[in-house]
Enzyme design. Sequence first.
Site, PDB file in Angstrom:
ATOM      1  N   ASP A   1      -4.766  -2.615  -4.700  1.00 24.50           N
ATOM      2  CA  ASP A   1      -5.326  -3.124  -5.952  1.00 24.50           C
ATOM      3  C   ASP A   1      -4.578  -2.480  -7.114  1.00 24.50           C
ATOM      4  O   ASP A   1      -3.555  -2.987  -7.557  1.00 24.50           O
ATOM      5  CB  ASP A   1      -6.825  -2.827  -5.975  1.00 24.50           C
ATOM      6  CG  ASP A   1      -7.560  -3.475  -7.141  1.00 24.50           C
ATOM      7  OD1 ASP A   1      -6.938  -3.707  -8.196  1.00 24.50           O
ATOM      8  OD2 ASP A   1      -8.764  -3.741  -7.021  1.00 24.50           O
TER       9      ASP A   1
ATOM     10  N   ASP B   1      -3.537  -1.115   5.291  1.00 24.91           N
ATOM     11  CA  ASP B   1      -4.781  -1.230   4.528  1.00 24.91           C
ATOM     12  C   ASP B   1      -5.069  -2.709   4.311  1.00 24.91           C
ATOM     13  O   ASP B   1      -4.188  -3.552   4.500  1.00 24.91           O
ATOM     14  CB  ASP B   1      -4.675  -0.500   3.189  1.00 24.91           C
ATOM     15  CG  ASP B   1      -6.020  -0.073   2.618  1.00 24.91           C
ATOM     16  OD1 ASP B   1      -7.071  -0.397   3.208  1.00 24.91           O
ATOM     17  OD2 ASP B   1      -6.023   0.599   1.564  1.00 24.91           O
ATOM     18  N   ASP B   2      -6.294  -3.007   3.915  1.00 30.99           N
ATOM     19  CA  ASP B   2      -6.648  -4.401   3.656  1.00 30.99           C
ATOM     20  C   ASP B   2      -6.056  -4.905   2.355  1.00 30.99           C
ATOM     21  O   ASP B   2      -5.595  -6.035   2.264  1.00 30.99           O
ATOM     22  CB  ASP B   2      -8.175  -4.587   3.668  1.00 30.99           C
ATOM     23  CG  ASP B   2      -8.928  -3.702   2.679  1.00 30.99           C
ATOM     24  OD1 ASP B   2      -8.324  -2.798   2.064  1.00 30.99           O
ATOM     25  OD2 ASP B   2     -10.152  -3.898   2.539  1.00 30.99           O
TER      26      ASP B   2
END
Length: 164
Positions: A103, A99-100
């Site tokens: 969070d 994933d980027d």
Amino acid sequence: MATPNPDKAFPVSWDQFHRDARALAWRLAGQGPFRAIVCITRGGLVPAAIVTREIGIRLIETVCIASYHDYQNQGQLQVIKTIAPDLLADRGEGILVVDDLVDTGKTAKVVRDMLPKAHIATVYAKPQGRPLVDTFVTEVSQDTWIYFPWDMGYTFQPPIRDGA
């Protein structure tokens, strides 16, 4: 996640993102072998393409989870598309999840529950979600808003579907 704080903005250019995704691939190169990549869409599509090229994985799958519905506030998670059953069979053994960003860790937790033995890698990590990933490149503070290159022109570009 609250409204982005302009004082804590972290704009990432295409060049920088490519370098960071290649750095992720470099860190992952000795971790395998991986038989497949599962990218978390949409943010994981670009780094997964770069990582798969760099480390030579041909089998690419997606898991589609929506969490940011308005580009500012993380809402209820919705699994739109799950992972192919043959990749779920061994609880994620030999699977690389990309994933980027991690969070809050909510999305990573959903995927970790699906693939408990998978190796989860992200380009960027925030402290709250950091414990849920195995490999990442850059950590940023929890209150930093990352502006990815696909979100920007000279200024923030809302998606076409939003009427821009």
